[in-house]
Each structure stands twice: as structure tokens, then as C-alpha cells.
Design a protein around this motif. Sequence first.
Motif, PDB file in Angstrom:
ATOM      1  N   GLN A  74      88.066 -53.509  13.374  1.00  0.00           N
ATOM      2  CA  GLN A  74      87.551 -53.686  14.505  1.00  0.00           C
ATOM      3  C   GLN A  74      86.665 -52.638  14.958  1.00  0.00           C
ATOM      4  O   GLN A  74      85.535 -52.465  15.467  1.00  0.00           O
ATOM      5  CB  GLN A  74      88.266 -54.206  15.633  1.00  0.00           C
ATOM      6  CG  GLN A  74      88.576 -55.711  14.848  1.00  0.00           C
ATOM      7  CD  GLN A  74      89.722 -56.185  15.845  1.00  0.00           C
ATOM      8  OE1 GLN A  74      90.144 -55.753  17.052  1.00  0.00           O
ATOM      9  NE2 GLN A  74      90.176 -57.441  15.528  1.00  0.00           N
ATOM     10  N   GLN A  75      87.531 -51.141  15.007  1.00  0.00           N
ATOM     11  CA  GLN A  75      87.129 -50.088  15.747  1.00  0.00           C
ATOM     12  C   GLN A  75      86.219 -49.027  14.811  1.00  0.00           C
ATOM     13  O   GLN A  75      85.764 -48.212  15.389  1.00  0.00           O
ATOM     14  CB  GLN A  75      88.370 -49.528  16.520  1.00  0.00           C
ATOM     15  CG  GLN A  75      88.755 -50.300  17.574  1.00  0.00           C
ATOM     16  CD  GLN A  75      90.135 -49.738  18.399  1.00  0.00           C
ATOM     17  OE1 GLN A  75      90.231 -48.357  17.883  1.00  0.00           O
ATOM     18  NE2 GLN A  75      90.680 -50.499  19.306  1.00  0.00           N
ATOM     19  N   GLY A  76      86.565 -49.171  13.443  1.00  0.00           N
ATOM     20  CA  GLY A  76      86.226 -48.150  12.615  1.00  0.00           C
ATOM     21  C   GLY A  76      86.514 -46.715  12.576  1.00  0.00           C
ATOM     22  O   GLY A  76      85.961 -45.729  12.470  1.00  0.00           O
ATOM     23  N   LYS A  77      87.768 -46.694  13.526  1.00  0.00           N
ATOM     24  CA  LYS A  77      88.340 -45.452  13.704  1.00  0.00           C
ATOM     25  C   LYS A  77      89.568 -45.101  12.782  1.00  0.00           C
ATOM     26  O   LYS A  77      90.463 -45.892  12.485  1.00  0.00           O
ATOM     27  CB  LYS A  77      89.323 -45.201  14.972  1.00  0.00           C
ATOM     28  CG  LYS A  77      88.071 -45.050  16.099  1.00  0.00           C
ATOM     29  CD  LYS A  77      88.809 -44.791  17.254  1.00  0.00           C
ATOM     30  CE  LYS A  77      87.716 -44.923  18.491  1.00  0.00           C
ATOM     31  NZ  LYS A  77      88.290 -44.772  19.674  1.00  0.00           N
ATOM     32  N   PRO A  78      89.505 -44.306  11.468  1.00  0.00           N
ATOM     33  CA  PRO A  78      90.614 -43.983  10.541  1.00  0.00           C
ATOM     34  C   PRO A  78      91.937 -43.767  11.020  1.00  0.00           C
ATOM     35  O   PRO A  78      92.031 -43.089  12.341  1.00  0.00           O
ATOM     36  CB  PRO A  78      90.096 -42.925   9.728  1.00  0.00           C
ATOM     37  CG  PRO A  78      88.984 -42.301  10.633  1.00  0.00           C
ATOM     38  CD  PRO A  78      88.553 -43.326  11.627  1.00  0.00           C
ATOM     39  N   VAL A  79      92.925 -44.081  10.500  1.00  0.00           N
ATOM     40  CA  VAL A  79      94.356 -43.678  10.870  1.00  0.00           C
ATOM     41  C   VAL A  79      94.884 -43.002   9.860  1.00  0.00           C
ATOM     42  O   VAL A  79      95.000 -43.381   8.617  1.00  0.00           O
ATOM     43  CB  VAL A  79      95.164 -45.199  11.028  1.00  0.00           C
ATOM     44  CG1 VAL A  79      96.715 -44.823  11.457  1.00  0.00           C
ATOM     45  CG2 VAL A  79      94.714 -46.080  12.217  1.00  0.00           C
ATOM     46  N   ILE A  80      95.419 -41.808  10.300  1.00  0.00           N
ATOM     47  CA  ILE A  80      96.346 -40.945   9.240  1.00  0.00           C
ATOM     48  C   ILE A  80      97.620 -41.353   9.049  1.00  0.00           C
ATOM     49  O   ILE A  80      98.401 -41.854  10.190  1.00  0.00           O
ATOM     50  CB  ILE A  80      96.367 -39.634   9.771  1.00  0.00           C
ATOM     51  CG1 ILE A  80      94.844 -38.987   9.854  1.00  0.00           C
ATOM     52  CG2 ILE A  80      97.157 -38.523   8.775  1.00  0.00           C
ATOM     53  CD1 ILE A  80      94.776 -37.476  10.451  1.00  0.00           C
ATOM     54  N   ILE A  81      98.263 -41.742   7.798  1.00  0.00           N
ATOM     55  CA  ILE A  81      99.541 -42.188   7.490  1.00  0.00           C
ATOM     56  C   ILE A  81     100.308 -41.151   7.031  1.00  0.00           C
ATOM     57  O   ILE A  81      99.742 -40.577   5.813  1.00  0.00           O
ATOM     58  CB  ILE A  81      99.431 -43.236   6.468  1.00  0.00           C
ATOM     59  CG1 ILE A  81      98.657 -44.503   7.183  1.00  0.00           C
ATOM     60  CG2 ILE A  81     100.795 -43.835   6.273  1.00  0.00           C
ATOM     61  CD1 ILE A  81      98.108 -45.678   6.092  1.00  0.00           C
ATOM     62  N   GLN A  82     101.495 -40.574   7.781  1.00  0.00           N
ATOM     63  CA  GLN A  82     102.150 -39.490   7.085  1.00  0.00           C
ATOM     64  C   GLN A  82     103.379 -39.960   6.450  1.00  0.00           C
ATOM     65  O   GLN A  82     104.088 -40.814   6.834  1.00  0.00           O
ATOM     66  CB  GLN A  82     102.627 -38.617   8.446  1.00  0.00           C
ATOM     67  CG  GLN A  82     101.473 -37.952   9.199  1.00  0.00           C
ATOM     68  CD  GLN A  82     102.092 -37.384  10.396  1.00  0.00           C
ATOM     69  OE1 GLN A  82     103.173 -37.692  11.135  1.00  0.00           O
ATOM     70  NE2 GLN A  82     101.268 -36.423  10.986  1.00  0.00           N
ATOM     71  N   GLY A  83     103.770 -39.221   5.201  1.00  0.00           N
ATOM     72  CA  GLY A  83     104.653 -39.629   4.420  1.00  0.00           C
ATOM     73  C   GLY A  83     105.212 -38.638   4.066  1.00  0.00           C
ATOM     74  O   GLY A  83     104.986 -37.374   4.287  1.00  0.00           O
ATOM     75  N   GLU A  84     106.354 -38.683   3.304  1.00  0.00           N
ATOM     76  CA  GLU A  84     107.409 -37.283   3.107  1.00  0.00           C
ATOM     77  C   GLU A  84     106.769 -36.600   1.817  1.00  0.00           C
ATOM     78  O   GLU A  84     106.939 -35.566   1.878  1.00  0.00           O
ATOM     79  CB  GLU A  84     108.639 -37.834   2.677  1.00  0.00           C
ATOM     80  CG  GLU A  84     109.690 -38.461   3.847  1.00  0.00           C
ATOM     81  CD  GLU A  84     110.917 -39.022   3.491  1.00  0.00           C
ATOM     82  OE1 GLU A  84     111.562 -38.759   2.330  1.00  0.00           O
ATOM     83  OE2 GLU A  84     111.588 -39.766   4.292  1.00  0.00           O
ATOM     84  N   ARG A  85     106.020 -37.180   1.114  1.00  0.00           N
ATOM     85  CA  ARG A  85     105.532 -36.728  -0.093  1.00  0.00           C
ATOM     86  C   ARG A  85     104.094 -36.114   0.065  1.00  0.00           C
ATOM     87  O   ARG A  85     103.318 -35.916  -0.794  1.00  0.00           O
ATOM     88  CB  ARG A  85     105.826 -37.479  -1.441  1.00  0.00           C
ATOM     89  CG  ARG A  85     107.271 -37.334  -1.650  1.00  0.00           C
ATOM     90  CD  ARG A  85     107.457 -38.120  -2.885  1.00  0.00           C
ATOM     91  NE  ARG A  85     107.416 -39.681  -2.882  1.00  0.00           N
ATOM     92  CZ  ARG A  85     107.946 -40.361  -2.571  1.00  0.00           C
ATOM     93  NH1 ARG A  85     109.170 -40.119  -1.988  1.00  0.00           N
ATOM     94  NH2 ARG A  85     107.406 -41.695  -2.668  1.00  0.00           N
ATOM     95  N   GLY A  86     103.326 -36.880   0.987  1.00  0.00           N
ATOM     96  CA  GLY A  86     101.853 -36.573   1.331  1.00  0.00           C
ATOM     97  C   GLY A  86     101.268 -37.517   2.403  1.00  0.00           C
ATOM     98  O   GLY A  86     102.143 -38.452   2.858  1.00  0.00           O
ATOM     99  N   ASN A  87     100.145 -37.397   2.711  1.00  0.00           N
ATOM    100  CA  ASN A  87      99.580 -38.286   3.733  1.00  0.00           C
ATOM    101  C   ASN A  87      98.501 -39.110   3.206  1.00  0.00           C
ATOM    102  O   ASN A  87      97.986 -38.696   1.769  1.00  0.00           O
ATOM    103  CB  ASN A  87      99.038 -37.403   4.840  1.00  0.00           C
ATOM    104  CG  ASN A  87     100.130 -36.559   5.314  1.00  0.00           C
ATOM    105  OD1 ASN A  87     101.280 -36.832   5.423  1.00  0.00           O
ATOM    106  ND2 ASN A  87      99.689 -35.497   6.103  1.00  0.00           N
TER     107      ASN A  87
END
Length: 82
Positions: free
Chosen positions: A24-37
Motif C-alpha cells: 500500500q505505501q510502497g516503502k521497503p522494509v529491511i529484514i535483519q537475519g542472523e546470516r544476512g539481511n
Amino acid sequence: MITLSYVLMELAVAIQELIDQVAQQGKPVIIQGERGNAILLAEKDWSAIQETLYLLFIPGMRESIKEGLATAIQECDEELDW
């Protein structure tokens, strides 16, 4: 650009809400993981990125786009010869 950042465990709880928000908003979300994002972005935004990359790899296309942007609308043809 302001982006949201989530730790992987938080993401499991909120994935559907995030998908809806990104779409809806077109704003990306960063997903942080233990082995990479990773980045979650709307499908339409991904398609636009892919199209832009495709066009920029066509020889001469970048220059043609720049020329077109610099041309006054009054100087453009009213009918195309495609």
C-alpha cells in the motif's frame, strides 16, 4: 528514504501486516537475519526496477531517454510511426 527494520523473530509475527503495508505505501522494509539481511518491497516496485534495468541495458536507450526528457512537449510528434 525512511525504512523500517525488523529482527527475524519479530517478522514472523507481523509478516501479513508488513506485506500489506509495503504494497500500500510502497516503502521497503529491511529484514535483519542472523546470516544476512533482505529487503521486502512491493511487487510493482520490483517490476519497475526490473524494467528500468532492462531499458538501461539497451544500447543508446539511456541517451534517448535523456534527450526525450530535455525535449519540450511542443516539439514532440503528435503521432508515432511505430
